[in-house]
Write a protein that holds these residues in place. Structure first.
Motif, PDB file in Angstrom:
ATOM      1  N   ARG A   7      34.907 128.218  25.291  1.00  0.00           N
ATOM      2  CA  ARG A   7      34.607 126.950  24.599  1.00  0.00           C
ATOM      3  C   ARG A   7      35.727 125.938  24.812  1.00  0.00           C
ATOM      4  O   ARG A   7      35.482 124.768  25.104  1.00  0.00           O
ATOM      5  CB  ARG A   7      34.392 127.218  23.114  1.00  0.00           C
ATOM      6  CG  ARG A   7      33.851 126.034  22.344  1.00  0.00           C
ATOM      7  CD  ARG A   7      33.494 126.465  20.925  1.00  0.00           C
ATOM      8  NE  ARG A   7      32.725 125.459  20.252  1.00  0.00           N
ATOM      9  CZ  ARG A   7      33.220 124.660  19.298  1.00  0.00           C
ATOM     10  NH1 ARG A   7      34.465 124.796  18.912  1.00  0.00           N
ATOM     11  NH2 ARG A   7      32.452 123.755  18.737  1.00  0.00           N
ATOM     12  N   GLU A   8      36.970 126.380  24.681  1.00  0.00           N
ATOM     13  CA  GLU A   8      38.107 125.483  24.882  1.00  0.00           C
ATOM     14  C   GLU A   8      38.194 125.019  26.335  1.00  0.00           C
ATOM     15  O   GLU A   8      38.517 123.861  26.602  1.00  0.00           O
ATOM     16  CB  GLU A   8      39.401 126.172  24.450  1.00  0.00           C
ATOM     17  CG  GLU A   8      39.482 126.362  22.953  1.00  0.00           C
ATOM     18  CD  GLU A   8      40.649 127.243  22.513  1.00  0.00           C
ATOM     19  OE1 GLU A   8      41.424 127.700  23.381  1.00  0.00           O
ATOM     20  OE2 GLU A   8      40.770 127.463  21.295  1.00  0.00           O
ATOM     21  N   LEU A  13      37.234 120.649  30.325  1.00  0.00           N
ATOM     22  CA  LEU A  13      36.512 120.088  31.469  1.00  0.00           C
ATOM     23  C   LEU A  13      35.748 118.824  31.091  1.00  0.00           C
ATOM     24  O   LEU A  13      35.624 117.896  31.893  1.00  0.00           O
ATOM     25  CB  LEU A  13      35.538 121.115  32.046  1.00  0.00           C
ATOM     26  CG  LEU A  13      36.157 122.319  32.746  1.00  0.00           C
ATOM     27  CD1 LEU A  13      35.065 123.305  33.147  1.00  0.00           C
ATOM     28  CD2 LEU A  13      36.959 121.893  33.964  1.00  0.00           C
ATOM     29  N   MET A  14      35.243 118.800  29.848  1.00  0.00           N
ATOM     30  CA  MET A  14      34.500 117.641  29.357  1.00  0.00           C
ATOM     31  C   MET A  14      35.435 116.533  28.861  1.00  0.00           C
ATOM     32  O   MET A  14      34.965 115.473  28.474  1.00  0.00           O
ATOM     33  CB  MET A  14      33.573 118.067  28.210  1.00  0.00           C
ATOM     34  CG  MET A  14      32.462 119.003  28.617  1.00  0.00           C
ATOM     35  SD  MET A  14      31.517 119.630  27.193  1.00  0.00           S
ATOM     36  CE  MET A  14      30.772 118.118  26.566  1.00  0.00           C
ATOM     37  N   LYS A  15      36.761 116.837  28.861  1.00  0.00           N
ATOM     38  CA  LYS A  15      37.756 115.905  28.311  1.00  0.00           C
ATOM     39  C   LYS A  15      37.416 115.565  26.859  1.00  0.00           C
ATOM     40  O   LYS A  15      37.425 114.416  26.438  1.00  0.00           O
ATOM     41  CB  LYS A  15      37.871 114.653  29.169  1.00  0.00           C
ATOM     42  CG  LYS A  15      38.316 114.952  30.592  1.00  0.00           C
ATOM     43  CD  LYS A  15      38.541 113.710  31.383  1.00  0.00           C
ATOM     44  CE  LYS A  15      38.894 113.915  32.832  1.00  0.00           C
ATOM     45  NZ  LYS A  15      39.430 115.090  33.313  1.00  0.00           N
ATOM     46  N   LEU A  16      37.099 116.616  26.103  1.00  0.00           N
ATOM     47  CA  LEU A  16      36.663 116.479  24.721  1.00  0.00           C
ATOM     48  C   LEU A  16      37.710 117.071  23.787  1.00  0.00           C
ATOM     49  O   LEU A  16      38.133 118.221  23.972  1.00  0.00           O
ATOM     50  CB  LEU A  16      35.332 117.208  24.535  1.00  0.00           C
ATOM     51  CG  LEU A  16      34.700 117.162  23.149  1.00  0.00           C
ATOM     52  CD1 LEU A  16      34.274 115.748  22.797  1.00  0.00           C
ATOM     53  CD2 LEU A  16      33.512 118.107  23.087  1.00  0.00           C
ATOM     54  N   LEU A  26      29.874 117.979  19.649  1.00  0.00           N
ATOM     55  CA  LEU A  26      30.052 119.418  19.431  1.00  0.00           C
ATOM     56  C   LEU A  26      28.790 120.193  19.803  1.00  0.00           C
ATOM     57  O   LEU A  26      28.871 121.297  20.345  1.00  0.00           O
ATOM     58  CB  LEU A  26      30.456 119.699  17.988  1.00  0.00           C
ATOM     59  CG  LEU A  26      31.859 119.230  17.600  1.00  0.00           C
ATOM     60  CD1 LEU A  26      32.090 119.446  16.105  1.00  0.00           C
ATOM     61  CD2 LEU A  26      32.932 119.908  18.429  1.00  0.00           C
ATOM     62  N   ALA A  27      27.628 119.608  19.538  1.00  0.00           N
ATOM     63  CA  ALA A  27      26.366 120.247  19.919  1.00  0.00           C
ATOM     64  C   ALA A  27      26.267 120.355  21.439  1.00  0.00           C
ATOM     65  O   ALA A  27      25.855 121.395  21.975  1.00  0.00           O
ATOM     66  CB  ALA A  27      25.179 119.473  19.353  1.00  0.00           C
ATOM     67  N   LYS A  28      26.656 119.291  22.131  1.00  0.00           N
ATOM     68  CA  LYS A  28      26.644 119.316  23.593  1.00  0.00           C
ATOM     69  C   LYS A  28      27.661 120.344  24.099  1.00  0.00           C
ATOM     70  O   LYS A  28      27.372 121.093  25.037  1.00  0.00           O
ATOM     71  CB  LYS A  28      26.972 117.938  24.151  1.00  0.00           C
ATOM     72  CG  LYS A  28      26.883 117.857  25.647  1.00  0.00           C
ATOM     73  CD  LYS A  28      27.080 116.443  26.156  1.00  0.00           C
ATOM     74  CE  LYS A  28      26.940 116.396  27.671  1.00  0.00           C
ATOM     75  NZ  LYS A  28      27.141 115.056  28.201  1.00  0.00           N
ATOM     76  N   LEU A  29      28.827 120.407  23.473  1.00  0.00           N
ATOM     77  CA  LEU A  29      29.834 121.400  23.846  1.00  0.00           C
ATOM     78  C   LEU A  29      29.285 122.812  23.677  1.00  0.00           C
ATOM     79  O   LEU A  29      29.456 123.659  24.554  1.00  0.00           O
ATOM     80  CB  LEU A  29      31.102 121.216  22.998  1.00  0.00           C
ATOM     81  CG  LEU A  29      32.168 122.300  23.139  1.00  0.00           C
ATOM     82  CD1 LEU A  29      32.690 122.384  24.572  1.00  0.00           C
ATOM     83  CD2 LEU A  29      33.299 122.051  22.152  1.00  0.00           C
ATOM     84  N   ASP A  30      28.620 123.072  22.557  1.00  0.00           N
ATOM     85  CA  ASP A  30      28.063 124.402  22.314  1.00  0.00           C
ATOM     86  C   ASP A  30      26.996 124.765  23.346  1.00  0.00           C
ATOM     87  O   ASP A  30      26.931 125.904  23.813  1.00  0.00           O
ATOM     88  CB  ASP A  30      27.505 124.499  20.899  1.00  0.00           C
ATOM     89  CG  ASP A  30      28.605 124.508  19.844  1.00  0.00           C
ATOM     90  OD1 ASP A  30      29.770 124.818  20.187  1.00  0.00           O
ATOM     91  OD2 ASP A  30      28.305 124.205  18.683  1.00  0.00           O
TER      92      ASP A  30
END
Length: 55
Positions: A7-8, A13-16, A26-30
């Motif tokens: 997740r990290e 990679l998403m620069k989030l 966070l939903a997109k990250l998940d």
């Protein structure tokens, strides 16, 4: 790798920034993390040297 590490890594990679991300981010990250985990497992299973535990 475990879930939190993946997740990290995906967040990086998403620069989030997870601490300041919106619920939508966070939903997109998940969702992206789940995809990365599936691909990680598929790669492990495709290795000739990898033998999952029986049972």
């Amino acid at each position: 790798m475990i879930h939190q590490e993946i997740r990290e890594w995906v967040a990086e990679l998403m620069k989030l920034d997870i601490a300041t991300a919106s619920p939508g981010e966070l939903a997109k990250l998940d969702a992206m993390t789940a995809l990365a985990e599936r691909q990680y497992v598929q790669q492990l299973l495709s290795l000739h040297e990898f033998r999952p535990p029986a049972g």
